[in-house]
Design a protein around this motif. Structure first.
Motif, PDB file in Angstrom:
ATOM      1  N   PHE A 129       0.283   4.135 -15.806  1.00 30.72           N
ATOM      2  CA  PHE A 129       0.189   3.986 -14.356  1.00 30.72           C
ATOM      3  C   PHE A 129       0.055   2.511 -13.974  1.00 30.72           C
ATOM      4  O   PHE A 129       0.739   2.037 -13.068  1.00 30.72           O
ATOM      5  CB  PHE A 129      -0.992   4.785 -13.802  1.00 30.72           C
ATOM      6  CG  PHE A 129      -1.098   4.715 -12.310  1.00 30.72           C
ATOM      7  CD1 PHE A 129      -0.326   5.551 -11.522  1.00 30.72           C
ATOM      8  CD2 PHE A 129      -1.950   3.823 -11.700  1.00 30.72           C
ATOM      9  CE1 PHE A 129      -0.398   5.482 -10.143  1.00 30.72           C
ATOM     10  CE2 PHE A 129      -2.032   3.739 -10.322  1.00 30.72           C
ATOM     11  CZ  PHE A 129      -1.259   4.580  -9.536  1.00 30.72           C
ATOM     12  N   SER A 149       3.107  10.106  -9.556  1.00 35.76           N
ATOM     13  CA  SER A 149       2.441  10.240 -10.855  1.00 35.76           C
ATOM     14  C   SER A 149       1.715  11.571 -10.980  1.00 35.76           C
ATOM     15  O   SER A 149       1.612  12.114 -12.081  1.00 35.76           O
ATOM     16  CB  SER A 149       1.481   9.079 -11.088  1.00 35.76           C
ATOM     17  OG  SER A 149       0.375   9.165 -10.221  1.00 35.76           O
ATOM     18  N   ILE A 150       1.222  12.106  -9.873  1.00 37.33           N
ATOM     19  CA  ILE A 150       0.585  13.431  -9.920  1.00 37.33           C
ATOM     20  C   ILE A 150       1.611  14.485 -10.315  1.00 37.33           C
ATOM     21  O   ILE A 150       1.372  15.305 -11.208  1.00 37.33           O
ATOM     22  CB  ILE A 150      -0.064  13.776  -8.566  1.00 37.33           C
ATOM     23  CG1 ILE A 150      -1.280  12.885  -8.324  1.00 37.33           C
ATOM     24  CG2 ILE A 150      -0.471  15.245  -8.513  1.00 37.33           C
ATOM     25  CD1 ILE A 150      -1.871  13.010  -6.939  1.00 37.33           C
ATOM     26  N   LEU A 200       2.244   1.762  -3.541  1.00 38.88           N
ATOM     27  CA  LEU A 200       1.260   2.313  -4.483  1.00 38.88           C
ATOM     28  C   LEU A 200       0.912   3.761  -4.157  1.00 38.88           C
ATOM     29  O   LEU A 200       0.674   4.567  -5.063  1.00 38.88           O
ATOM     30  CB  LEU A 200       0.012   1.444  -4.512  1.00 38.88           C
ATOM     31  CG  LEU A 200       0.218   0.046  -5.105  1.00 38.88           C
ATOM     32  CD1 LEU A 200      -1.056  -0.773  -5.014  1.00 38.88           C
ATOM     33  CD2 LEU A 200       0.708   0.129  -6.540  1.00 38.88           C
ATOM     34  N   LEU A 201       0.903   4.121  -2.885  1.00 37.62           N
ATOM     35  CA  LEU A 201       0.648   5.507  -2.498  1.00 37.62           C
ATOM     36  C   LEU A 201       1.777   6.416  -2.981  1.00 37.62           C
ATOM     37  O   LEU A 201       1.525   7.493  -3.541  1.00 37.62           O
ATOM     38  CB  LEU A 201       0.477   5.625  -0.986  1.00 37.62           C
ATOM     39  CG  LEU A 201       0.193   7.025  -0.461  1.00 37.62           C
ATOM     40  CD1 LEU A 201      -1.155   7.519  -0.959  1.00 37.62           C
ATOM     41  CD2 LEU A 201       0.230   7.034   1.055  1.00 37.62           C
ATOM     42  N   ALA A 207       2.711   0.382 -11.912  1.00 35.33           N
ATOM     43  CA  ALA A 207       2.230  -0.217 -10.667  1.00 35.33           C
ATOM     44  C   ALA A 207       2.564  -1.709 -10.619  1.00 35.33           C
ATOM     45  O   ALA A 207       2.996  -2.223  -9.573  1.00 35.33           O
ATOM     46  CB  ALA A 207       0.730   0.005 -10.512  1.00 35.33           C
ATOM     47  N   THR A 231       2.617  13.991 -13.975  1.00 32.93           N
ATOM     48  CA  THR A 231       1.571  14.426 -14.904  1.00 32.93           C
ATOM     49  C   THR A 231       1.569  15.944 -15.047  1.00 32.93           C
ATOM     50  O   THR A 231       1.464  16.470 -16.159  1.00 32.93           O
ATOM     51  CB  THR A 231       0.185  13.938 -14.418  1.00 32.93           C
ATOM     52  OG1 THR A 231       0.217  12.515 -14.329  1.00 32.93           O
ATOM     53  CG2 THR A 231      -0.909  14.370 -15.363  1.00 32.93           C
ATOM     54  N   THR A 247       0.830  -1.204   0.000  1.00 34.38           N
ATOM     55  CA  THR A 247       0.000   0.000   0.000  1.00 34.38           C
ATOM     56  C   THR A 247       0.866   1.256   0.000  1.00 34.38           C
ATOM     57  O   THR A 247       0.581   2.214  -0.727  1.00 34.38           O
ATOM     58  CB  THR A 247      -0.938   0.004   1.220  1.00 34.38           C
ATOM     59  OG1 THR A 247      -1.719  -1.191   1.188  1.00 34.38           O
ATOM     60  CG2 THR A 247      -1.860   1.205   1.211  1.00 34.38           C
ATOM     61  N   PHE A 287       1.409   6.815  -6.684  1.00 36.19           N
ATOM     62  CA  PHE A 287       0.324   7.732  -7.031  1.00 36.19           C
ATOM     63  C   PHE A 287       0.754   9.186  -6.847  1.00 36.19           C
ATOM     64  O   PHE A 287       0.504  10.026  -7.718  1.00 36.19           O
ATOM     65  CB  PHE A 287      -0.911   7.423  -6.179  1.00 36.19           C
ATOM     66  CG  PHE A 287      -2.069   8.326  -6.476  1.00 36.19           C
ATOM     67  CD1 PHE A 287      -2.770   8.203  -7.662  1.00 36.19           C
ATOM     68  CD2 PHE A 287      -2.442   9.301  -5.580  1.00 36.19           C
ATOM     69  CE1 PHE A 287      -3.830   9.042  -7.950  1.00 36.19           C
ATOM     70  CE2 PHE A 287      -3.505  10.144  -5.844  1.00 36.19           C
ATOM     71  CZ  PHE A 287      -4.200  10.017  -7.037  1.00 36.19           C
ATOM     72  N   LEU A 288       1.423   9.482  -5.733  1.00 35.27           N
ATOM     73  CA  LEU A 288       1.883  10.854  -5.500  1.00 35.27           C
ATOM     74  C   LEU A 288       2.911  11.280  -6.547  1.00 35.27           C
ATOM     75  O   LEU A 288       2.878  12.406  -7.048  1.00 35.27           O
ATOM     76  CB  LEU A 288       2.456  10.988  -4.090  1.00 35.27           C
ATOM     77  CG  LEU A 288       1.450  10.842  -2.952  1.00 35.27           C
ATOM     78  CD1 LEU A 288       2.166  10.830  -1.608  1.00 35.27           C
ATOM     79  CD2 LEU A 288       0.407  11.932  -3.004  1.00 35.27           C
TER      80      LEU A 288
END
Length: 142
Positions: free
Chosen positions: A112, A67-68, A60-61, A116, A71, A57, A64-65
């Motif tokens: 993504f 990837s923001i 993946l967190l 992942a 992007t 977890t 995600f951060l």
């Protein structure tokens, strides 16, 4: 033409392996530096499955951060036309090719999911090693 594709595939595989090794090394170091925490969690009754899911977890967190941020950076480069000013070939008129925001969202989602999967595969070994630690041994090192 076939030789060019083989070159592209070779470079792509090389980059994927390097990314995977980078993630593996980073998370191996990260889990080794948290041995005492993991040992304490095991001593207090956390299951190995719960500790592995915690590590997955967190991975993946962090993805995600990141990837923001990536992007936002990619969109800024796209709108600033920096890519074309550097001489990197790009599609100048995206609308003429039928490339819109929908395609950008699909590209982002596919990328993504791909990263992942690479991250989960790369973090599996450090997570496996982390849950094998004996609580007394991990706390003794602290």
């Amino acid at each position: 033409m076939n030789g060019e594709l083989n070159g592209v595939y070779s470079v792509t595989i090389f980059l994927v392996i390097n990314i995977m090794l980078g993630i593996l090394g980073t998370f191996y170091f990260r889990t080794q530096s948290r041995r005492s925490e993991i040992g304490l969690r095991i001593a207090l009754g956390s299951s190995k499955r719960k500790i592995r899911s915690l590590i997955f977890t967190e991975t993946l967190l962090l993805l995600f951060l990141a990837s923001i941020v990536a992007t936002i950076l990619c969109m800024a480069l796209r709108f600033a036309d920096l890519i074309q000013s550097l001489g990197i070939p790009a599609i100048a008129d995206r609308a003429a090719w039928g490339i819109g925001v929908e395609q950008d969202v699909i590209n982002f989602a596919v990328t993504f999911v791909f990263v992942a999967v690479i991250s989960i595969v790369a973090v599996w070994y450090p997570a496996r090693q982390a849950v094998k630690v004996q609580p007394a041994e991990a706390l003794h090192e602290e």
